[in-house]
Design a protein around this motif. Structure first.
Motif, PDB file in Angstrom:
ATOM      1  N   LYS A   1       0.833  -1.214   0.000  1.00 32.75           N
ATOM      2  CA  LYS A   1       0.000   0.000   0.000  1.00 32.75           C
ATOM      3  C   LYS A   1       0.867   1.263   0.000  1.00 32.75           C
ATOM      4  O   LYS A   1       0.573   2.238  -0.705  1.00 32.75           O
ATOM      5  CB  LYS A   1      -0.937   0.015   1.212  1.00 32.75           C
ATOM      6  CG  LYS A   1      -2.055  -0.992   1.135  1.00 32.75           C
ATOM      7  CD  LYS A   1      -2.910  -0.930   2.389  1.00 32.75           C
ATOM      8  CE  LYS A   1      -3.970  -2.008   2.385  1.00 32.75           C
ATOM      9  NZ  LYS A   1      -4.764  -2.008   3.619  1.00 32.75           N
ATOM     10  N   VAL A   2       1.939   1.259   0.796  1.00 27.74           N
ATOM     11  CA  VAL A   2       2.826   2.422   0.874  1.00 27.74           C
ATOM     12  C   VAL A   2       3.521   2.634  -0.467  1.00 27.74           C
ATOM     13  O   VAL A   2       3.648   3.765  -0.948  1.00 27.74           O
ATOM     14  CB  VAL A   2       3.833   2.266   2.036  1.00 27.74           C
ATOM     15  CG1 VAL A   2       4.918   3.334   1.964  1.00 27.74           C
ATOM     16  CG2 VAL A   2       3.121   2.308   3.367  1.00 27.74           C
ATOM     17  N   LYS A   3       3.962   1.569  -1.099  1.00 28.77           N
ATOM     18  CA  LYS A   3       4.607   1.673  -2.407  1.00 28.77           C
ATOM     19  C   LYS A   3       3.627   2.249  -3.443  1.00 28.77           C
ATOM     20  O   LYS A   3       4.000   3.074  -4.275  1.00 28.77           O
ATOM     21  CB  LYS A   3       5.120   0.304  -2.868  1.00 28.77           C
ATOM     22  CG  LYS A   3       6.411  -0.120  -2.218  1.00 28.77           C
ATOM     23  CD  LYS A   3       6.876  -1.453  -2.787  1.00 28.77           C
ATOM     24  CE  LYS A   3       8.194  -1.887  -2.180  1.00 28.77           C
ATOM     25  NZ  LYS A   3       8.665  -3.159  -2.747  1.00 28.77           N
ATOM     26  N   GLN A   4       2.365   1.794  -3.374  1.00 34.54           N
ATOM     27  CA  GLN A   4       1.360   2.293  -4.303  1.00 34.54           C
ATOM     28  C   GLN A   4       1.084   3.778  -4.057  1.00 34.54           C
ATOM     29  O   GLN A   4       0.994   4.570  -5.021  1.00 34.54           O
ATOM     30  CB  GLN A   4       0.042   1.511  -4.149  1.00 34.54           C
ATOM     31  CG  GLN A   4      -1.039   1.908  -5.113  1.00 34.54           C
ATOM     32  CD  GLN A   4      -0.623   1.661  -6.573  1.00 34.54           C
ATOM     33  OE1 GLN A   4      -0.036   0.649  -6.903  1.00 34.54           O
ATOM     34  NE2 GLN A   4      -0.926   2.621  -7.440  1.00 34.54           N
ATOM     35  N   ALA A   5       1.023   4.172  -2.786  1.00 37.36           N
ATOM     36  CA  ALA A   5       0.801   5.581  -2.465  1.00 37.36           C
ATOM     37  C   ALA A   5       1.972   6.418  -2.940  1.00 37.36           C
ATOM     38  O   ALA A   5       1.799   7.537  -3.470  1.00 37.36           O
ATOM     39  CB  ALA A   5       0.574   5.757  -0.973  1.00 37.36           C
ATOM     40  N   LEU A   6       3.182   5.928  -2.778  1.00 34.45           N
ATOM     41  CA  LEU A   6       4.365   6.644  -3.235  1.00 34.45           C
ATOM     42  C   LEU A   6       4.382   6.758  -4.757  1.00 34.45           C
ATOM     43  O   LEU A   6       4.698   7.824  -5.301  1.00 34.45           O
ATOM     44  CB  LEU A   6       5.636   5.922  -2.737  1.00 34.45           C
ATOM     45  CG  LEU A   6       6.968   6.565  -3.084  1.00 34.45           C
ATOM     46  CD1 LEU A   6       7.071   7.971  -2.490  1.00 34.45           C
ATOM     47  CD2 LEU A   6       8.112   5.706  -2.590  1.00 34.45           C
ATOM     48  N   ALA A   7       3.995   5.726  -5.442  1.00 32.00           N
ATOM     49  CA  ALA A   7       3.931   5.771  -6.909  1.00 32.00           C
ATOM     50  C   ALA A   7       2.876   6.779  -7.379  1.00 32.00           C
ATOM     51  O   ALA A   7       3.089   7.499  -8.359  1.00 32.00           O
ATOM     52  CB  ALA A   7       3.627   4.368  -7.446  1.00 32.00           C
ATOM     53  N   ASP A   8       1.752   6.850  -6.658  1.00 29.57           N
ATOM     54  CA  ASP A   8       0.695   7.804  -7.016  1.00 29.57           C
ATOM     55  C   ASP A   8       1.197   9.245  -6.839  1.00 29.57           C
ATOM     56  O   ASP A   8       0.868  10.121  -7.641  1.00 29.57           O
ATOM     57  CB  ASP A   8      -0.565   7.590  -6.175  1.00 29.57           C
ATOM     58  CG  ASP A   8      -1.292   6.299  -6.534  1.00 29.57           C
ATOM     59  OD1 ASP A   8      -1.037   5.757  -7.632  1.00 29.57           O
ATOM     60  OD2 ASP A   8      -2.128   5.841  -5.706  1.00 29.57           O
ATOM     61  N   LEU A   9       1.991   9.485  -5.790  1.00 30.11           N
ATOM     62  CA  LEU A   9       2.525  10.821  -5.544  1.00 30.11           C
ATOM     63  C   LEU A   9       3.571  11.215  -6.588  1.00 30.11           C
ATOM     64  O   LEU A   9       3.697  12.397  -6.926  1.00 30.11           O
ATOM     65  CB  LEU A   9       3.132  10.908  -4.151  1.00 30.11           C
ATOM     66  CG  LEU A   9       2.153  10.889  -2.970  1.00 30.11           C
ATOM     67  CD1 LEU A   9       2.908  10.814  -1.662  1.00 30.11           C
ATOM     68  CD2 LEU A   9       1.278  12.127  -3.001  1.00 30.11           C
ATOM     69  N   GLN A  10       4.319  10.285  -7.089  1.00 30.91           N
ATOM     70  CA  GLN A  10       5.370  10.597  -8.047  1.00 30.91           C
ATOM     71  C   GLN A  10       4.799  10.859  -9.448  1.00 30.91           C
ATOM     72  O   GLN A  10       5.401  11.558 -10.232  1.00 30.91           O
ATOM     73  CB  GLN A  10       6.393   9.459  -8.098  1.00 30.91           C
ATOM     74  CG  GLN A  10       7.227   9.414  -6.831  1.00 30.91           C
ATOM     75  CD  GLN A  10       8.261   8.277  -6.850  1.00 30.91           C
ATOM     76  OE1 GLN A  10       8.194   7.375  -7.667  1.00 30.91           O
ATOM     77  NE2 GLN A  10       9.176   8.356  -5.920  1.00 30.91           N
ATOM     78  N   GLU A  11       3.629  10.322  -9.728  1.00 33.04           N
ATOM     79  CA  GLU A  11       3.021  10.518 -11.059  1.00 33.04           C
ATOM     80  C   GLU A  11       2.442  11.908 -11.170  1.00 33.04           C
ATOM     81  O   GLU A  11       2.289  12.445 -12.249  1.00 33.04           O
ATOM     82  CB  GLU A  11       1.912   9.483 -11.292  1.00 33.04           C
ATOM     83  CG  GLU A  11       2.445   8.098 -11.545  1.00 33.04           C
ATOM     84  CD  GLU A  11       1.331   7.096 -11.723  1.00 33.04           C
ATOM     85  OE1 GLU A  11       0.148   7.479 -11.787  1.00 33.04           O
ATOM     86  OE2 GLU A  11       1.652   5.910 -11.770  1.00 33.04           O
ATOM     87  N   GLY A  12       2.032  12.454 -10.127  1.00 30.07           N
ATOM     88  CA  GLY A  12       1.271  13.677 -10.196  1.00 30.07           C
ATOM     89  C   GLY A  12       1.983  14.920 -10.128  1.00 30.07           C
ATOM     90  O   GLY A  12       2.707  15.583 -10.664  1.00 30.07           O
TER      91      GLY A  12
END
Length: 139
Positions: free
Chosen positions: A128-139
């Motif tokens: 979940k943390v990795k997914q949240a971090l990936a979402d933050l880096q895309e935006g």
């Protein structure tokens, strides 16, 4: 063999020779006289009296997998709070006795299951943390 009149010395009367008892027979206890109590081991006992040494090894563990050992000799502590790995506890138990090993392995199995469940929770959280971090880096 009972003495006869021919076997008796000439200077002893017949009655005295018949009453004479060999020394080894006179010393032996008769049925009416109880034998004196003997000291030592009881008849039939082959056990030797040995000195015993009292050592108490106490192994304690937590659900976190931390194990400690304490050793006492005749009531006084020799070693206290010595950290030991769970694998060493398992090996030592296997060396001591099968029943001890089974009991300790059942405790270790419960601890392993709990650690595996905790690992699964942490892996899920990490995902979940990795997914949240990936979402933050895309935006």
């Amino acid at each position: 063999m009972s003495p006869t009149t021919e076997d008796k010395p000439a200077d002893q009367p017949v009655e005295a020779a018949e009453k004479a008892v060999p020394a080894e027979t006179a010393a032996a206890p008769t049925e009416s006289t109880p034998a004196p109590a003997k000291r030592g081991r009881k008849p039939g006992s082959t056990a030797r009296k040995t000195r015993t040494v009292e050592l108490t090894l106490t192994v304690t563990g937590t659900l976190d997998g931390e194990w400690q050992a304490e050793l006492s000799h005749s009531g006084s502590r020799v070693v206290q709070g010595l950290a030991i790995p769970a694998a060493a506890v398992s090996r030592a138990a296997a060396e001591l006795h099968e029943d001890i090993s089974k009991a300790i392995e059942s405790v270790l199995d419960v601890a392993r299951e709990q650690h595996q469940a905790r690992l699964a929770e942490l892996e899920e959280e990490l995902t979940k943390v990795k997914q949240a971090l990936a979402d933050l880096q895309e935006g």
